[in-house]
Design a protein around this motif. Structure first.
Motif, PDB file in Angstrom:
ATOM      1  N   ASN A 144      15.426  72.943  33.567  1.00 27.66           N
ATOM      2  CA  ASN A 144      16.331  72.550  34.646  1.00 27.66           C
ATOM      3  C   ASN A 144      17.625  72.023  34.026  1.00 27.66           C
ATOM      4  OD1 ASN A 144      14.419  73.121  36.652  1.00 27.66           O
ATOM      5  ND2 ASN A 144      13.536  71.067  36.506  1.00 27.66           N
ATOM      6  N   ASN A 180      16.004  75.946  37.387  1.00 29.57           N
ATOM      7  CA  ASN A 180      16.920  75.444  38.400  1.00 29.57           C
ATOM      8  C   ASN A 180      18.228  74.978  37.757  1.00 29.57           C
ATOM      9  OD1 ASN A 180      17.531  74.824  41.173  1.00 29.57           O
ATOM     10  ND2 ASN A 180      17.389  72.657  40.637  1.00 29.57           N
ATOM     11  N   PHE A 204      20.117  77.501  44.077  1.00 28.52           N
ATOM     12  CA  PHE A 204      20.566  76.410  43.220  1.00 28.52           C
ATOM     13  C   PHE A 204      21.110  75.284  44.097  1.00 28.52           C
ATOM     14  CE2 PHE A 204      21.578  79.502  39.494  1.00 28.52           C
ATOM     15  CZ  PHE A 204      20.241  79.497  39.132  1.00 28.52           C
ATOM     16  N   LYS A 382      12.209  79.072  46.028  1.00 27.37           N
ATOM     17  CA  LYS A 382      12.274  79.479  44.623  1.00 27.37           C
ATOM     18  C   LYS A 382      10.884  79.755  44.071  1.00 27.37           C
ATOM     19  CE  LYS A 382      15.474  77.489  42.131  1.00 27.37           C
ATOM     20  NZ  LYS A 382      15.647  76.258  42.864  1.00 27.37           N
TER      21      LYS A 382
END
Length: 385
Positions: A144, A180, A204, A382
């Protein structure tokens, strides 16, 4: 070995540290010197690393970034009530090509991560985020990334990597370990509608500058889930950074950016913290030094928390909604919130329990009013894509 390419801390900085009081930070940092070589990595928490590579700058840099001046300002600051052991590895200079520099950055950051050391990278340009992200190859399946930036930095040309387009390379190049990407502090007039649409299509997260200025605590759960944090100094308003021509009248204040840095330090997950696009001015040097200080301060207040319904340290809340029952947890110690996201279960966690997504009390209250939190919805989608 990549560490052989490191240039020691300058004699000017070393001489300055000799004159500092015993309580100053410069008296408590083990430095890479020409005389004694690299400091020992054992039991180290934080490593400071300069990267003087600017050939992929979107705007031509008028002069070389003086990282030694940032060090002078940082080492002048007083040590907090910290347990962290800090080293300064010195600088990575320009390689024969930009790709050579990237390779050295990637290898050094990967080596530090393997030793559970958090690198604080001070870079001339933000494209250095790319090799710090690639340092996780082979170390972590999904990463991330949080960018504190007025722009998304996707760019228009896939073959070009610059301080305004490095994100395009990160999201398209294999192996694609990016799970992400979150942007904190974007300003709409700097970003095209195509970039905004791309952020939505990829699920996002993005938070406008005005939204965060109204409530800076909104940044905390975003940073709590980050592994890499990339701070573009141009997200700070010109009045607070020294009125450089490359900075905007609008942006975070010095106080706000230091609060964000502290949130990044407190995060259990942040493993790399980078500060880029700094300018050579005394005000800029001082603010960057204070940002680093606040990050280290936050690091020393980290609490390892894993919410579960069997722990007396958390309160579990079940919120029935029309489509889904949302499970929230609140920590009694830190008062932080999490929400379960069951859709990530098989794709990314490889465990027998749902993923826990950091959130805010406002997300819980929204769910109570039958409004599904946007961060939950994006994570949910996601997980199926």
């Amino acid at each position: 070995m990549a560490f052989d390419f490191l240039v020691p801390v300058s004699d000017r900085v070393l001489a300055h540290c000799e004159l500092l009081p015993a309580q100053a930070l410069g008296k408590h940092i083990y430095m890479h010197t020409a005389r004694h070589g690299l400091p020992v990595l054992a039991n180290v928490s934080v490593a400071i690393l300069g990267v003087n590579e600017s050939r992929n700058a979107f705007e031509k840099k008028p002069e070389r970034l003086d990282i030694s001046e940032i060090r002078l300002q940082l080492y002048n600051l007083m040590m907090g009530n910290w347990n962290s052991s800090i080293i300064d590895l010195g600088d990575i200079e320009e390689g024969e090509t930009v790709e050579d520099t990237y390779f050295v950055v990637k290898e050094i950051v990967a080596g530090l991560l393997e030793e559970n050391i958090i690198p604080i990278v001070i870079g001339a340009t933000q494209d250095i985020t790319y090799p710090t992200y690639r340092a996780f190859d082979g170390l972590k399946n999904m990463v991330n990334l949080v960018s504190i930036d007025s722009r998304f930095d996707f760019g228009m040309d896939e073959d070009l990597i610059s301080s305004h387009s490095y994100m395009s390379k990160i999201i398209t190049e294999k192996p694609n370990n990016l799970f992400n990407f979150s942007n904190i502090g974007y300003q709409s007039y700097f970003n095209s509608q195509e970039e905004l649409d791309l952020m939505e299509r990829l699920f996002f997260d993005s938070y406008r500058l005005g939204e965060l200025i109204s409530n800076i605590t909104l940044a905390e759960p975003v940073l709590r889930n980050a592994h890499v944090v990339s701070l573009d100094a141009r997200a700070i308003r010109a009045a607070d950074i020294g009125y450089s021509r490359n900075f905007s009248p609008n942006g975070f204040t010095g106080r706000e950016i230091c609060a964000i840095a502290r949130y990044a330090g407190i995060s259990d997950n942040v493993s790399v913290f980078g500060i880029y696009e700094c300018e050579n001015s005394n005000q800029s040097f001082q603010l960057v030094a204070q940002i680093i200080w606040y990050f280290i301060e936050g690091l020393n207040f980290r609490i390892q928390e894993t919410p579960n319904s069997n722990s007396n340290d958390f309160t579990k809340y079940t919120v029935p909604t029309e489509d889904e029952s949302l499970i929230f947890y609140k920590s009694h110690l830190s008062e932080r919130w999490w929400v379960e996201v069951p859709s990530i279960l098989t794709s990314h966690t490889k465990t027998n329990s749902p993923a826990l997504l950091p959130c805010t009390e406002l997300d819980y209250l929204d769910a109570c009013n039958q409004n599904i939190p946007e961060r939950w919805f994006k994570a949910y989608k996601k997980g199926f894509n």
